[in-house]
Design a protein around this motif. Structure first.
Motif, mmCIF file in Angstrom:
data_model
loop_
_atom_site.group_PDB
_atom_site.id
_atom_site.type_symbol
_atom_site.label_atom_id
_atom_site.label_comp_id
_atom_site.label_asym_id
_atom_site.label_seq_id
_atom_site.Cartn_x
_atom_site.Cartn_y
_atom_site.Cartn_z
ATOM 1 N N GLY A 48 34.534 4.284 49.338
ATOM 2 C CA GLY A 48 33.030 3.528 49.036
ATOM 3 C C GLY A 48 32.445 3.280 47.730
ATOM 4 O O GLY A 48 31.250 3.007 47.751
ATOM 5 N N MET A 49 34.245 3.246 46.605
ATOM 6 C CA MET A 49 33.526 3.044 44.942
ATOM 7 C C MET A 49 33.476 1.127 45.302
ATOM 8 O O MET A 49 32.856 1.205 44.623
ATOM 9 C CB MET A 49 34.542 3.434 44.251
ATOM 10 N N CYS A 50 34.113 0.839 46.232
ATOM 11 C CA CYS A 50 34.148 -0.660 45.922
ATOM 12 C C CYS A 50 32.460 -0.872 46.799
ATOM 13 O O CYS A 50 32.133 -0.788 47.827
ATOM 14 C CB CYS A 50 34.641 -1.400 47.507
ATOM 15 N N PRO A 51 31.591 -1.529 46.100
ATOM 16 C CA PRO A 51 29.878 -2.025 45.753
ATOM 17 C C PRO A 51 30.209 -3.229 47.028
ATOM 18 O O PRO A 51 29.134 -3.473 47.650
ATOM 19 C CB PRO A 51 29.023 -2.865 44.513
ATOM 20 N N VAL A 52 30.993 -3.816 47.788
ATOM 21 C CA VAL A 52 31.118 -4.652 48.661
ATOM 22 C C VAL A 52 31.583 -4.308 50.237
ATOM 23 O O VAL A 52 31.032 -4.486 51.264
ATOM 24 C CB VAL A 52 32.282 -5.328 48.871
ATOM 25 N N ARG A 53 31.595 -2.328 49.637
ATOM 26 C CA ARG A 53 31.463 -1.851 51.293
ATOM 27 C C ARG A 53 29.931 -1.260 52.058
ATOM 28 O O ARG A 53 29.377 -1.276 51.166
ATOM 29 C CB ARG A 53 32.629 -0.100 50.850
ATOM 30 N N LYS A 54 30.464 -1.911 53.476
ATOM 31 C CA LYS A 54 29.445 -1.589 53.351
ATOM 32 C C LYS A 54 28.846 0.109 54.091
ATOM 33 O O LYS A 54 30.182 0.514 54.751
ATOM 34 C CB LYS A 54 28.514 -2.258 54.981
ATOM 35 N N MET A 65 36.956 -5.258 52.135
ATOM 36 C CA MET A 65 37.761 -6.127 53.194
ATOM 37 C C MET A 65 37.465 -4.521 54.391
ATOM 38 O O MET A 65 37.396 -3.843 54.380
ATOM 39 C CB MET A 65 39.155 -6.386 53.400
ATOM 40 N N ASN A 66 37.861 -5.366 55.483
ATOM 41 C CA ASN A 66 38.052 -5.036 56.523
ATOM 42 C C ASN A 66 38.391 -3.806 57.198
ATOM 43 O O ASN A 66 40.022 -4.621 57.308
ATOM 44 C CB ASN A 66 37.123 -5.581 58.304
ATOM 45 N N ALA A 67 38.321 -2.190 56.983
ATOM 46 C CA ALA A 67 39.649 -1.843 56.877
ATOM 47 C C ALA A 67 40.449 -1.686 58.185
ATOM 48 O O ALA A 67 41.462 -1.478 57.905
ATOM 49 C CB ALA A 67 38.835 -0.809 56.958
ATOM 50 N N ALA A 68 39.746 -1.935 59.155
ATOM 51 C CA ALA A 68 40.478 -2.594 61.089
ATOM 52 C C ALA A 68 41.464 -3.583 60.484
ATOM 53 O O ALA A 68 41.992 -3.644 61.725
ATOM 54 C CB ALA A 68 39.803 -2.016 61.595
ATOM 55 N N LYS A 69 41.637 -4.525 59.457
ATOM 56 C CA LYS A 69 42.069 -5.744 59.484
ATOM 57 C C LYS A 69 43.514 -5.633 58.261
ATOM 58 O O LYS A 69 44.044 -6.432 58.322
ATOM 59 C CB LYS A 69 41.206 -6.285 59.777
ATOM 60 N N VAL A 70 43.073 -4.948 57.875
ATOM 61 C CA VAL A 70 43.945 -4.692 56.082
ATOM 62 C C VAL A 70 45.261 -4.969 56.370
ATOM 63 O O VAL A 70 45.277 -5.807 55.864
ATOM 64 C CB VAL A 70 43.490 -3.585 55.211
ATOM 65 N N ASP A 87 37.065 -10.841 59.820
ATOM 66 C CA ASP A 87 37.743 -11.636 60.006
ATOM 67 C C ASP A 87 38.872 -12.083 59.024
ATOM 68 O O ASP A 87 39.965 -13.176 59.313
ATOM 69 C CB ASP A 87 37.786 -12.622 61.639
ATOM 70 N N LEU A 88 38.438 -11.894 58.585
ATOM 71 C CA LEU A 88 38.363 -12.486 57.069
ATOM 72 C C LEU A 88 39.956 -12.257 56.590
ATOM 73 O O LEU A 88 40.420 -11.227 56.274
ATOM 74 C CB LEU A 88 37.877 -12.381 54.913
ATOM 75 N N TYR A 89 41.010 -13.695 56.352
ATOM 76 C CA TYR A 89 42.422 -13.009 55.756
ATOM 77 C C TYR A 89 42.207 -13.671 54.024
ATOM 78 O O TYR A 89 41.283 -14.242 53.132
ATOM 79 C CB TYR A 89 43.271 -14.261 56.353
ATOM 80 N N CYS A 90 43.027 -12.788 53.866
ATOM 81 C CA CYS A 90 43.039 -12.671 52.225
ATOM 82 C C CYS A 90 44.803 -12.697 51.596
ATOM 83 O O CYS A 90 45.174 -12.124 52.263
ATOM 84 C CB CYS A 90 42.707 -11.533 51.432
ATOM 85 N N VAL A 91 45.216 -14.283 51.208
ATOM 86 C CA VAL A 91 45.929 -14.098 50.896
ATOM 87 C C VAL A 91 46.827 -14.111 49.078
ATOM 88 O O VAL A 91 46.155 -14.871 48.119
ATOM 89 C CB VAL A 91 46.449 -15.846 51.143
ATOM 90 N N TYR A 99 46.698 0.675 49.701
ATOM 91 C CA TYR A 99 46.497 0.011 48.398
ATOM 92 C C TYR A 99 45.374 0.787 47.619
ATOM 93 O O TYR A 99 45.422 0.815 46.779
ATOM 94 C CB TYR A 99 46.440 -1.536 47.988
ATOM 95 N N ASN A 100 45.081 1.783 48.338
ATOM 96 C CA ASN A 100 44.019 2.152 47.655
ATOM 97 C C ASN A 100 43.882 3.093 46.999
ATOM 98 O O ASN A 100 44.460 4.130 46.832
ATOM 99 C CB ASN A 100 43.512 2.528 49.594
ATOM 100 N N THR A 101 43.606 3.324 45.876
ATOM 101 C CA THR A 101 43.452 3.944 44.888
ATOM 102 C C THR A 101 42.448 4.351 44.177
ATOM 103 O O THR A 101 42.013 4.915 43.158
ATOM 104 C CB THR A 101 44.511 3.020 43.189
ATOM 105 N N LEU A 102 41.013 4.270 44.600
ATOM 106 C CA LEU A 102 39.769 3.905 44.768
ATOM 107 C C LEU A 102 39.585 4.977 45.987
ATOM 108 O O LEU A 102 39.429 4.854 46.381
ATOM 109 C CB LEU A 102 38.643 2.594 44.859
ATOM 110 N N SER A 103 38.613 5.448 45.010
ATOM 111 C CA SER A 103 37.424 6.358 46.035
ATOM 112 C C SER A 103 37.192 6.458 46.559
ATOM 113 O O SER A 103 36.064 5.091 46.710
ATOM 114 C CB SER A 103 36.457 7.244 45.383
#
Length: 378
Positions: A372-378, A285-290, A260-264, A366-370
């Protein structure tokens, strides 16, 4: 889209007053005015009547502000990003407090510093440019009126020489010290090329006591490949720093809260579309709430209290999200307008002006990365 009038008129089975959340007085048909009531109404001036109506909105704003101020205290978890010359200052806000870091390595700022050299030269000489566009490859892309606004000084003046020489002194020192900075070999080379070309342009211009758009574009165009090298190194440093920090904070707050993270992201208007930090954060972030929880907040200048500004605006967004569905339960289009950037009156104004009704735009990608590239993605 249904207007407010259409929405209120279509409410069936419940009174308009009850729908909007207040108790209405009996109607004239149910309770005719007495002589006393008529006399009291007659004694009220038109301005007093208007003021009593204005007071209704003032009361709403006061109640709204009170709710927002209290809601700020409950926002968690939130990450606030202040875009700056260092790649961004990140603040994690949780129920336990705040912590801030500048996660991006110095390579980011060093690479961008030298990449900005052509802009630094331009800023000195721009106001002394001739206000006529010469025969350049990109001449059709230059607005003559804008050029006239920028070139406000006499193009025959040599007042630009002293400040340009002062900037050359700064560039000369940087060039001399560059090998000791410990930069990667490719970055050292590109920085050297940019500095050398800038000094050559400055020296030639000072000696001739003249310059023009063509001579400047010859210089700036020649170093573009080197600027691209600097951009590559800056981007690598920023991606790694931001991703590592997001990974650390995700582990700290836990998966349930992170969902449920918000990023401003606070930015200037000129960098608010495809903002560099927004692009990186999205995949963490949680893809469903981006679309609803990653918020770009552009402004003119950095606010005095960035964290409060971010949280205050986020509180407004969060409470409007709930208010929208409860105040306008009969019209999701109007509800979406209250929840988003669209003004509630925009469609009605477009209709009355004979324009097309606006359609709500989907959130930008904004997704320009392949994947799973982000190490934070579960």
């Amino acid at each position: 889209m249904a207007t407010r009038r259409g929405f209120i008129g279509s409410a069936s089975g419940i009174s308009t007053a009850a729908l909007l959340g207040y108790s209405a007085s009996p109607s004239a048909a149910d309770s005719p005015l007495t002589d006393t009531t008529s006399a009291a109404a007659a004694s009220v001036t038109q301005q007093q009547a208007k003021d009593s109506i204005f007071a209704v909105n003032a009361g709403m704003r006061s109640n709204y502000a009170t709710l927002k101020a209290e809601l700020v205290k409950h926002l968690s978890p939130v990450i606030v990003v202040q875009n700056d010359a260092k790649g961004g200052r990140f603040t994690l806000v949780t129920a336990n407090g705040q912590e801030s870091v500048n996660p991006v390595a110095e390579t980011f700022e060093l690479a961008k510093s030298i990449a900005h050299v052509p802009l630094g030269c331009f800023s000195v000489i721009a106001s002394y440019l001739a206000d006529k566009i010469p025969n350049l490859p990109n001449a059709d892309r230059i607005d003559p009126h804008d050029l006239l606004l920028v070139a406000f000084n006499d193009d025959k003046s040599t007042a630009w020489i002293e400040p340009l020489q002062a900037y050359a002194t700064t560039l000369t020192t940087a060039r001399k010290n560059l090998p000791a900075a410990g930069l990667p070999a490719a970055l050292t080379t590109s920085c050297g090329n940019i500095l050398d070309a800038a000094l050559k342009f400055i020296n030639a211009s000072v000696q001739a006591k003249v310059f023009d758009m063509k001579s400047f574009e010859d210089f700036s165009g020649s170093v573009y490949p080197d600027i691209r090298v600097n951009m590559e190194h800056a981007a690598q440093a920023q991606i790694k720093g931001v991703q590592d920090t997001m990974k650390t904070w995700r582990a700290k707050v836990g998966e349930a809260a992170w969902a449920d993270l918000y990023c401003v992201v606070l930015s200037q208007w000129t960098t608010s579309v495809l903002n560099q930090n927004t692009i990186i954060i999205k995949d963490c972030m949680n893809a469903a709430k981006v679309a609803t929880h990653l918020i770009d907040l552009p402004g003119l200048e950095t606010p005095k209290d960035p964290i409060f500004t971010a949280l205050d605006n986020l509180a407004r967004i969060v409470q409007d999200n709930i208010a929208a569905e409860m105040v306008f339960p009969k019209d999701t289009k109007v509800a979406d307008a209250l929840k988003g950037k669209e003004d509630l009156l925009s469609d009605e104004i477009l209709i009355q002006l004979g324009g097309s009704v606006a359609t709500t735009q989907s959130a930008p990608t904004y997704n320009t990365l392949s994947e799973g590239m982000c190490p934070v993605r579960k």
